[in-house]
Design an enzyme around this catalytic site. Sequence first.
Site, short mmCIF file in Angstrom:
data_model
loop_
_atom_site.label_atom_id
_atom_site.label_comp_id
_atom_site.label_asym_id
_atom_site.label_seq_id
_atom_site.Cartn_x
_atom_site.Cartn_y
_atom_site.Cartn_z
N LYS A 250 3.03 11.42 7.19
CA LYS A 250 1.91 10.71 8.18
C LYS A 250 2.80 12.02 9.43
O LYS A 250 2.17 12.53 9.36
CB LYS A 250 1.81 9.39 7.94
CG LYS A 250 1.20 8.79 7.32
CD LYS A 250 0.71 7.66 7.70
CE LYS A 250 -0.07 7.10 6.77
NZ LYS A 250 -1.83 7.75 6.23
N PHE B 79 0.86 -1.12 -0.08
CA PHE B 79 0.24 -0.24 0.30
C PHE B 79 1.04 0.74 0.05
O PHE B 79 1.71 1.57 1.07
CB PHE B 79 -0.53 -0.01 1.03
CG PHE B 79 -1.78 1.02 1.09
CD1 PHE B 79 -2.84 1.11 0.28
CD2 PHE B 79 -1.10 2.60 1.81
CE1 PHE B 79 -3.36 2.37 0.22
CE2 PHE B 79 -2.12 3.72 2.08
CZ PHE B 79 -3.28 2.95 0.68
N ASP C 275 9.90 3.13 1.58
CA ASP C 275 8.18 3.97 1.93
C ASP C 275 7.74 3.53 3.34
O ASP C 275 7.61 2.66 4.01
CB ASP C 275 6.86 3.76 1.23
CG ASP C 275 5.85 4.01 1.88
OD1 ASP C 275 5.88 4.24 2.52
OD2 ASP C 275 4.51 3.57 0.35
#
Length: 401
Positions: A255, A141, A226
């Site tokens: 984030k 994801f 990531d």
Amino acid sequence: MSTTETAIASTEAHSAHNYHPLPVVVATADGAWMTDVEGRRYLDMLAGYSALNFGHGNRRLIDAAKAQLERVTLTSRAFHHDRFADFCARLAELCGMEMVLPMNTGAEAVETAVKTARKWGYQVKGVPDGMAKIIVAADNFHGRTTTIVSFSTDHEARADFGPYTPGFEIVPYGDLTALREAMTENTVAVLLEPIQGEAGVLVPPAGYLPGVRELTRERNVLFIADEIQSGLGRTGRTFACEHEGVVPDMYVLGKALGGGVVPVSAVVSSAAVLGVFRPGEHGSTFGGNPLACAVALEVIAMLRTGEYQQRAAELGEHLHQELGLLVGGGAVEAVRGRGLWAGVDIDPGRGTGREISERLMDRRVLVKDTHGSTIRIAPPLVISKEDLDWGLEQLREVLRG
């Protein structure tokens, strides 16, 4: 109707149905706790998918944002501003890298990493134009843009959004043999999550990340990590890659970099890699804006002390000990994760992940499901041990029921 029901009905009527939230409407929040429009308090055990590592309303971050709001919030990159250089220098230092390319959202940062790898492949590695390949892992994801869903194996994220962007090779996560066999002279990068979050907090086998690092170095391929969810303290280290002693060629961050205050993301790498860009080839009006830089600088300063990483490690050990006791009792099939991050596979006979999440919500604990009967637990790193234990007791009660 109640205030909650009215708000949800209005949401359903006027917003696209691209999410399926739990039926709670948050009005205020502080630390690890949120209060809804009815005045009910909930323990946040999700932390905005790790965007809120430092908790809701963190005073240092709010003060940094307020101070910057009074000065200047946006210049665009048409002009310099006085927070940008410090942000880039401090973030590069935190990552042990040299250069930073700031964006806003995680998906934008992933897109930036893809463009960077391709351009590096053509200009530095010498791959023929249009032939660059990037290897990714199944069950990944990385976001939901059209390019990113092109290399997703999640049917819900991918279906009906074609035609898909070419140039990606998908291999099983954790399989070094498959990765080696997929590499060709046109491979420019391997893009991986050190821990797969959306897939259920999947930790790769020991030795996998060092093996990826060795393979990519041997084949002159960029290793892109990531760390949008796994990075910045979540796993008990600044970066999840550190657990295996691995330093990638490129970090993709987001984030928690914005502290849950503003969206901030970045690609961080060496001058040899990010130096391929020239003015006009890539950019963002809001990327690296003064407000974002001010907040992110405070995040970086907080991480430099190591206290949040240590807290995540210590509380994470306790979290996994307690969750481990639930395995084998007929309610929990498996628990995975690192630090204050866990994926809990519930016996399907006890309910779906959504149903377990709703039952926890009724007991004033907020988590989120993924992939059937799995729930994810990722509280703010500032959560107290007492609150964490209370939240875990509510989970035990739900599973007993």
